[in-house]
Scaffold this active site. Structure first.
Site, mmCIF file in Angstrom:
data_model
loop_
_atom_site.group_PDB
_atom_site.id
_atom_site.type_symbol
_atom_site.label_atom_id
_atom_site.label_comp_id
_atom_site.label_asym_id
_atom_site.label_seq_id
_atom_site.Cartn_x
_atom_site.Cartn_y
_atom_site.Cartn_z
ATOM 1 N N ASP A 1 0.868 -1.103 0.207
ATOM 2 C CA ASP A 1 0.144 0.010 -0.018
ATOM 3 C C ASP A 1 0.909 1.216 -0.112
ATOM 4 O O ASP A 1 1.607 1.589 0.919
ATOM 5 C CB ASP A 1 -0.894 0.179 1.345
ATOM 6 N N ASP B 1 -3.066 2.250 -6.035
ATOM 7 C CA ASP B 1 -1.901 2.505 -5.034
ATOM 8 C C ASP B 1 -1.821 1.257 -3.952
ATOM 9 O O ASP B 1 -1.396 1.307 -2.899
ATOM 10 C CB ASP B 1 -1.952 3.676 -4.189
ATOM 11 N N GLU B 2 -2.523 0.089 -4.192
ATOM 12 C CA GLU B 2 -2.588 -0.813 -3.513
ATOM 13 C C GLU B 2 -3.106 -2.226 -4.382
ATOM 14 O O GLU B 2 -3.517 -2.325 -5.270
ATOM 15 C CB GLU B 2 -3.970 -0.897 -2.720
#
Ligand SMILES: [Mg+2]
EC number: 2.7.7.7
Length: 372
Positions: free
Chosen positions: A17, A112-113
């Site tokens: 993350d 983003d993860e």
């Protein structure tokens, strides 16, 4: 009930993350923002909501999805910047490329993860912790950003672990520690537990995983519905969900339970404006558009209705989403029935025409998340 073959199938799962992703990219690209409280999204006039807050802003209590007005109250010196989604998408592609050096089993959750299954890694490194360390280092050296990683034997625990030492964290929760870890985990942290369920659990004196474990599977299901099966397994550290490389999002949305019941159309439209911003942001973040807009309304007596409208073409822009939701609301004859929850979601992301690869509308190409 089936037994899982644990000895054969111990997996190595990493959840990565990025730390305050949008805000960190802005601080990387514009040195004048470094060390300052920054909000990506929202505006100094108080309109709109914050998409991501820098860590400097978080110290003041500013959070994602918070109305700008509230962010300004908490942190008057906060700087608002417009999101640059094209830039974030490019950075996301570079991050994905770093992941792919180690495994092809990558499940992106958003820009983003992602989950990575490194049970068998391409380089033959063997240690998931070592791989996570190298990925973090590459993200730092090549992209000048930081990420946090969680390492465990399943997705649920890996994801919780990545959140433990943020920012720039690296946390391992091994098989022998999982049950103790789950025992102390507050119920709010469980997948599928929103505010309403959390309150219900606390009302039943269920505060953490250890408390949930005292209930039988049947009891969990009778109190919490189908998710009860998941709770029963996860408090015992069992989560067999695979890392899915082609994750199909079926619907995406946001909803909010209000602290007091809404009775006027003005109040409800105001809330729909706010929820619409969150939904549009999530669609953008996941690079999705949908054909169907659904409005969910829950009343103070806990009855609930949904209404939807389908378009000929996928939509994803803020105005269309909120206007459609408002029209659906207007058509309902509420007769001042108090409303305690409103929600908007988008669905119908994949159309048959796309599968047959007949592109008539260039916009539909955008339905493919992340291209490659
Ligand atoms: Mg993040």
């Amino acid at each position: 009930m089936q037994e899982t073959q644990n000895s054969k199938s111990v997996r190595k799962i990493i959840h990565i993350d990025m730390d305050a992703f949008y805000a960190s990219v802005e601080q990387r690209d514009f040195p004048e923002y470094r060390g300052k409280p920054l909000a990506v999204g929202g505006s100094p006039t108080g309109r709109g909501v914050v998409a991501t807050a820098s860590y400097e802003a978080r110290k003041f209590g500013v959070r994602s999805a918070m109305p700008s007005r509230q962010a300004i109250q908490l942190c008057p010196q906060i700087i608002f910047v417009h999101p640059r989604f094209e830039v974030y998408k490019n950075v996301s592609r570079s991050i994905r490329e770093i992941f792919s050096r180690y495994t092809d089993l990558i499940e992106p959750l958003s820009l983003d993860e992602a989950y990575l299954d490194v049970t068998e890694d391409k380089m033959g490194i063997g240690s998931a912790m070592e791989i996570a360390k190298r990925i973090k280092q590459s993200i730092r050296d090549e992209l000048h950003l930081t990420a946090s990683a969680g390492v465990s034997i399943n997705k649920f625990v890996a994801k919780i672990a990545s959140d433990i030492n943020k920012p720039n964290g690296l946390t391992f929760i091994g098989p022998s520690k999982i049950e103790a870890f789950m025992d102390q985990l507050p119920v709010e942290k469980f997948h599928g537990v929103g505010k309403v369920t959390a309150d219900k659990m606390k009302g039943m004196q269920l505060f953490n995983g250890g408390d949930l474990k005292k209930l039988t599977e049947d009891e969990l299901v009778s109190h919490f519905g189908k998710t009860g099966h998941f709770f029963y397994r996860i408090v015992r550290g069992i989560d067999d969900r695979e890392v899915q490389t082609h994750r199909e999002t079926k619907s995406l949305g946001a909803e909010d339970t209000f602290t007091y019941d809404l009775t006027t159309p003005e109040e409800m439209n105001k809330e729909l404006d706010r929820i619409g911003v969150i939904v549009a942001g999530r669609l953008e973040k996941n690079q999705l558009k949908g054909r169907t807009v659904t409005l969910k309304v829950k009343f103070s007596d806990f009855t609930q209705i949904t209404r939807n409208h389908s378009f000929a073409h996928p939509v994803g822009d803020l105005d269309t989403i909120t206007e459609t939701a408002k029209q659906l609301l207007e058509k309902l004859d509420l007769q001042e029935k108090p409303v305690r929850l409103l929600g908007i979601s988008l669905s119908n992301f994949h159309e048959p025409e796309i599968k047959s690869r007949k592109y008539k509308d260039p916009e539909q190409l955008e339905l493919f998340p992340f291209g490659s």
